[in-house]
Design a protein around this motif. Structure first.
Motif, PDB file in Angstrom:
ATOM      1  N   ASN A 131       0.809  -1.225   0.000  1.00 42.56           N
ATOM      2  CA  ASN A 131       0.000   0.000   0.000  1.00 42.56           C
ATOM      3  C   ASN A 131       0.842   1.275   0.000  1.00 42.56           C
ATOM      4  O   ASN A 131       0.310   2.371  -0.069  1.00 42.56           O
ATOM      5  CB  ASN A 131      -0.992  -0.008   1.179  1.00 42.56           C
ATOM      6  CG  ASN A 131      -0.263  -0.078   2.504  1.00 42.56           C
ATOM      7  OD1 ASN A 131       0.966  -0.018   2.535  1.00 42.56           O
ATOM      8  ND2 ASN A 131      -1.014  -0.215   3.591  1.00 42.56           N
ATOM      9  N   ALA A 132       2.171   1.122   0.053  1.00 39.45           N
ATOM     10  CA  ALA A 132       3.036   2.312   0.021  1.00 39.45           C
ATOM     11  C   ALA A 132       3.640   2.531  -1.367  1.00 39.45           C
ATOM     12  O   ALA A 132       4.374   3.498  -1.578  1.00 39.45           O
ATOM     13  CB  ALA A 132       4.143   2.163   1.059  1.00 39.45           C
ATOM     14  N   ILE A 133       3.341   1.638  -2.315  1.00 38.86           N
ATOM     15  CA  ILE A 133       3.900   1.807  -3.668  1.00 38.86           C
ATOM     16  C   ILE A 133       3.124   2.926  -4.377  1.00 38.86           C
ATOM     17  O   ILE A 133       1.897   2.879  -4.462  1.00 38.86           O
ATOM     18  CB  ILE A 133       3.776   0.493  -4.489  1.00 38.86           C
ATOM     19  CG1 ILE A 133       4.528  -0.630  -3.778  1.00 38.86           C
ATOM     20  CG2 ILE A 133       4.307   0.682  -5.901  1.00 38.86           C
ATOM     21  CD1 ILE A 133       4.296  -2.005  -4.381  1.00 38.86           C
ATOM     22  N   PRO A 134       3.823   3.949  -4.874  1.00 35.47           N
ATOM     23  CA  PRO A 134       3.102   5.031  -5.563  1.00 35.47           C
ATOM     24  C   PRO A 134       2.299   4.493  -6.750  1.00 35.47           C
ATOM     25  O   PRO A 134       2.758   3.581  -7.451  1.00 35.47           O
ATOM     26  CB  PRO A 134       4.226   5.954  -6.050  1.00 35.47           C
ATOM     27  CG  PRO A 134       5.397   5.637  -5.188  1.00 35.47           C
ATOM     28  CD  PRO A 134       5.269   4.199  -4.817  1.00 35.47           C
ATOM     29  N   ASP A 135       1.110   5.075  -6.974  1.00 33.09           N
ATOM     30  CA  ASP A 135       0.226   4.611  -8.054  1.00 33.09           C
ATOM     31  C   ASP A 135       0.945   4.592  -9.405  1.00 33.09           C
ATOM     32  O   ASP A 135       0.750   3.682 -10.203  1.00 33.09           O
ATOM     33  CB  ASP A 135      -1.001   5.528  -8.178  1.00 33.09           C
ATOM     34  CG  ASP A 135      -1.921   5.342  -6.981  1.00 33.09           C
ATOM     35  OD1 ASP A 135      -1.772   4.319  -6.270  1.00 33.09           O
ATOM     36  OD2 ASP A 135      -2.767   6.236  -6.752  1.00 33.09           O
ATOM     37  N   ALA A 136       1.785   5.611  -9.649  1.00 32.87           N
ATOM     38  CA  ALA A 136       2.456   5.716 -10.957  1.00 32.87           C
ATOM     39  C   ALA A 136       3.329   4.488 -11.226  1.00 32.87           C
ATOM     40  O   ALA A 136       3.598   4.145 -12.376  1.00 32.87           O
ATOM     41  CB  ALA A 136       3.315   6.975 -11.003  1.00 32.87           C
ATOM     42  N   LEU A 137       3.788   3.819 -10.158  1.00 37.38           N
ATOM     43  CA  LEU A 137       4.723   2.697 -10.328  1.00 37.38           C
ATOM     44  C   LEU A 137       4.033   1.345 -10.273  1.00 37.38           C
ATOM     45  O   LEU A 137       4.469   0.378 -10.907  1.00 37.38           O
ATOM     46  CB  LEU A 137       5.797   2.733  -9.235  1.00 37.38           C
ATOM     47  CG  LEU A 137       6.531   4.059  -9.065  1.00 37.38           C
ATOM     48  CD1 LEU A 137       7.646   3.910  -8.036  1.00 37.38           C
ATOM     49  CD2 LEU A 137       7.111   4.538 -10.390  1.00 37.38           C
ATOM     50  N   ARG A 138       2.942   1.289  -9.504  1.00 39.80           N
ATOM     51  CA  ARG A 138       2.268   0.007  -9.240  1.00 39.80           C
ATOM     52  C   ARG A 138       1.925  -0.725 -10.538  1.00 39.80           C
ATOM     53  O   ARG A 138       2.102  -1.939 -10.642  1.00 39.80           O
ATOM     54  CB  ARG A 138       0.986   0.295  -8.451  1.00 39.80           C
ATOM     55  CG  ARG A 138       0.316  -0.906  -7.858  1.00 39.80           C
ATOM     56  CD  ARG A 138      -1.008  -0.467  -7.258  1.00 39.80           C
ATOM     57  NE  ARG A 138      -0.815   0.512  -6.186  1.00 39.80           N
ATOM     58  CZ  ARG A 138      -0.507   0.193  -4.946  1.00 39.80           C
ATOM     59  NH1 ARG A 138      -0.358  -1.067  -4.614  1.00 39.80           N
ATOM     60  NH2 ARG A 138      -0.367   1.116  -4.040  1.00 39.80           N
ATOM     61  N   ALA A 139       1.478   0.054 -11.544  1.00 41.28           N
ATOM     62  CA  ALA A 139       0.961  -0.589 -12.755  1.00 41.28           C
ATOM     63  C   ALA A 139       2.021  -0.765 -13.841  1.00 41.28           C
ATOM     64  O   ALA A 139       1.703  -1.165 -14.952  1.00 41.28           O
ATOM     65  CB  ALA A 139      -0.184   0.269 -13.301  1.00 41.28           C
ATOM     66  N   LEU A 140       3.289  -0.464 -13.521  1.00 40.55           N
ATOM     67  CA  LEU A 140       4.301  -0.549 -14.581  1.00 40.55           C
ATOM     68  C   LEU A 140       4.493  -1.983 -15.047  1.00 40.55           C
ATOM     69  O   LEU A 140       4.618  -2.899 -14.235  1.00 40.55           O
ATOM     70  CB  LEU A 140       5.642  -0.004 -14.080  1.00 40.55           C
ATOM     71  CG  LEU A 140       5.706   1.494 -13.886  1.00 40.55           C
ATOM     72  CD1 LEU A 140       7.127   1.939 -13.591  1.00 40.55           C
ATOM     73  CD2 LEU A 140       5.201   2.208 -15.132  1.00 40.55           C
ATOM     74  N   PRO A 141       4.507  -2.202 -16.373  1.00 39.97           N
ATOM     75  CA  PRO A 141       4.618  -3.568 -16.883  1.00 39.97           C
ATOM     76  C   PRO A 141       6.006  -4.174 -16.650  1.00 39.97           C
ATOM     77  O   PRO A 141       6.964  -3.448 -16.403  1.00 39.97           O
ATOM     78  CB  PRO A 141       4.361  -3.389 -18.390  1.00 39.97           C
ATOM     79  CG  PRO A 141       4.682  -1.961 -18.676  1.00 39.97           C
ATOM     80  CD  PRO A 141       4.439  -1.187 -17.419  1.00 39.97           C
ATOM     81  N   GLY A 142       6.072  -5.477 -16.739  1.00 41.94           N
ATOM     82  CA  GLY A 142       7.348  -6.190 -16.638  1.00 41.94           C
ATOM     83  C   GLY A 142       7.757  -6.391 -15.192  1.00 41.94           C
ATOM     84  O   GLY A 142       7.101  -5.902 -14.262  1.00 41.94           O
TER      85      GLY A 142
END
Ligand SMILES: C[S@@+](CC[C@H](N)C(=O)[O-])C[C@H]1O[C@@H](n2cnc3c(N)ncnc32)[C@H](O)[C@@H]1O
Length: 392
Positions: free
Chosen positions: A213-224
Motif C-alpha cells: 500500500n506504500a507503492i506510488p500509483d504511478a509505479l504500481r501498474a508498470l509492466p514487466g
C-alpha cells in the motif's frame, strides 16, 4: 567526500562549505534513525540555508567550466529565447493581464530580456514579480536588470512567498526539474524506496522494501518485472497545485526537459533520469561535492498536467521547445539580424540552432501552458502546430 579524478577540484573555501553541508546532511540522517528519503537529501543539497547549491555561492550558470559554472540554460544562451516568449506573452498581456510572475529567475537574464522584448512588442507589464528561493541569486538578478534593462528595473519586485492570488502571466524555465524527487528501485520484482544512509562516514544509497500500500500509483501498474530505478515528483506536483490555487485568471508557462508519463515510465528507461551537473560535466553521482553541484530529474509532464487539472486549471498546450519557439516566431526574429554580418549573426544563429535542434534542446525540452478563466479563442501561437496535449 567523494572526488572524481577527471573533474576539476573545487577551491578550498568551496570544499569547506561542502564539508559543512555534508555534516549537516549526515546529522539529518542520524536524527532520522540512519536513513532519509532521496527527496530530503536533494532538498538539503540544493536548498539548505547558505550551504545548498542554490542557496550558496556557487557560480551555477555560465558558458563553460572556466568561469566556475556548471551548466547553461536557454535564457543564458541567447536573448532570442526571451524575445520569442515576449511575442507569445504580448497578446495575453493585452487581454487585460498586465502582470508577469517568474519563478526561479536564475541570473535575471530571462527577466531582463523578456521585459526588453515586451517593450519592443508594445506590451510592457505594469509589474514583473520574481519568486526566488535563493538570496544570492536575488542579488545577481538585481545586478543583471540594472545592467541590461535599467529603465525597466523599477517594474521588478521580489516576493518571499507565493502571493495568495495572482492574475497575469506566469513563467518558469527549468524550475520544475530542480524540485526534489523520491527515488524508487524495482529489484527482483519488488519495489523499494531508494534513500540515503551513511557507510564509513560516506553517503550511500540504501533501498528499503515498500509495503504494497506504500507503492506510488504511478509505479504500481508498470509492466514487466525487470530491475529498474525511477522517480516520483510529489514536490513539483504540489507546487503546480499551489500555482493553480493562486492563479485566478491567466496563463502559466513551464519550460523544462521531460516527457509524458508513458515515455517517462517506459520499460526501456530502466535507469531513471536523475542527473548531476558539475563544471559542465553531466554525471549520475548525487553524492559528489554536496552543495557544489546541481542535482536534477526530468519532469513527468503528465503528473504536472494532472495536478493542474486537480487545481481547476486547463492544460491549454503542450509542445516540444522547438515547435513552440518556431510557432511563436523565433526564426523571423533571428532574421531581423543581418545574416551577412557574420560576427553579429552567427553566435545567435548557433544558439538558436541549439534551442531548436532535435539532438540538443529542441525535442527533450517541452513547453506546457496551464490556464484559468481565459476563453477558448486563446492567442497561443506557440501551440498552433504540433500541440501534444493528447499525449499527456
Ligand atoms: C536550473 S535553475 C533555472 C534558473 C533560470 N530559470 C534559468 O533558466 O536560467 C532552477 C531555479 O529554480 C529555483 N526554484 C526551485 N524551486 C523553486 C520554487 N519552489 N519556487 C521558486 N523557485 C524555485 C531555484 O532556486 C533556481 O533558481
Amino acid at each position: 567526500m567523494q572526488k572524481v579524478a577527471s573533474l576539476p577540484l573545487p577551491p578550498a573555501d568551496a570544499l569547506d562549505a561542502s564539508a559543512a553541508l555534508t555534516t549537516c546532511i549526515g546529522d539529518a540522517i542520524e536524527a532520522a534513525g540512519g536513513w532519509i528519503g532521496f527527496d530530503r537529501y536533494m532538498a538539503l543539497a540544493l536548498y539548505a540555508p547558505r550551504l545548498g547549491y542554490y542557496s550558496g555561492g556557487a557560480a551555477k550558470f555560465g558558458r563553460d567550466a572556466r568561469d566556475g559554472s556548471d551548466f547553461i540554460t536557454a535564457p543564458e544562451l541567447t536573448p532570442f529565447f526571451a524575445r520569442t516568449l515576449a511575442r507569445q506573452f504580448a497578446p495575453l498581456i493585452a487581454m487585460d493581464l498586465p502582470r508577469v510572475l517568474e519563478f526561479g529567475a536564475g541570473t535575471g537574464r530571462l527577466a531582463a530580456d523578456l521585459l526588453l522584448g515586451l517593450e519592443t512588442e508594445g506590451a510592457l507589464p505594469e509589474t514583473y514579480q520574481i519568486v526566488e528561493l535563493s538570496g544570492e541569486l536575488r542579488v545577481r538578478q538585481q545586478e543583471t536588470l540594472a545592467a541590461r534593462a535599467p529603465h525597466l528595473a523599477g517594474r521588478v519586485q521580489w516576493l518571499d512567498e507565493l502571493p495568495a492570488q495572482f492574475e497575469g502571466v506566469i513563467v518558469g524555465n527549468e524550475v520544475l526539474d530542480a524540485m526534489p524527487v523520491r527515488l524508487f528501485a524495482r529489484l527482483g520484482g519488488r519495489w523499494h524506496e531508494r534513500g540515503v544512509a551513511l557507510a564509513d562516514g560516506k553517503f550511500t544509497f540504501e533501498d528499503r522494501p515498500l509495503a504494497d500500500n506504500a507503492i506510488p500509483d504511478a509505479l504500481r501498474a508498470l509492466p514487466g518485472d525487470h530491475d529498474m530505478v525511477t522517480e516520483t515528483h510529489a514536490e513539483a506536483e504540489g507546487f503546480t497545485r499551489a500555482v493553480g490555487a493562486m492563479l485566478t485568471r491567466g496563463a502559466a508557462f513551464f519550460i523544462d526537459y521531460g516527457f509524458p508519463a508513458a515515455e517517462y515510465y517506459h520499460p526501456q528507461r530502466a535507469e531513471g533520469t536523475l542527473m548531476c551537473h558539475y563544471r559542465h560535466h553531466a554525471h549520475p553521482d548525487p553524492f559528489l561535492y554536496p552543495g557544489l553541484q546541481d542535482i536534477t530529474a526530468h519532469v513527468n509532464f503528465s503528473g504536472i498536467a494532472e495536478a493542474a487539472v486537480d487545481a481547476g486549471l486547463s492544460v491549454a498546450g503542450f509542445a516540444s521547445q522547438a515547435r513552440f519557439l518556431m510557432n511563436a516566431g523565433i526564426t523571423e526574429l533571428l532574421m531581423e539580424l543581418d545574416p551577412t554580418d557574420a560576427r553579429a549573426f552567427l553566435p545567435h544563429a548557433n544558439a538558436v540552432q541549439k534551442l531548436l535542434s532535435e539532438a540538443e534542446m529542441g525535442e527533450l525540452f517541452k513547453v506546457i501552458v496551464l490556464t484559468r478563466g481565459l476563453d477558448d479563442a486563446l492567442p497561443l501561437a506557440g501551440f498552433a502546430r504540433g500541440d501534444r496535449v493528447h499525449a499527456l
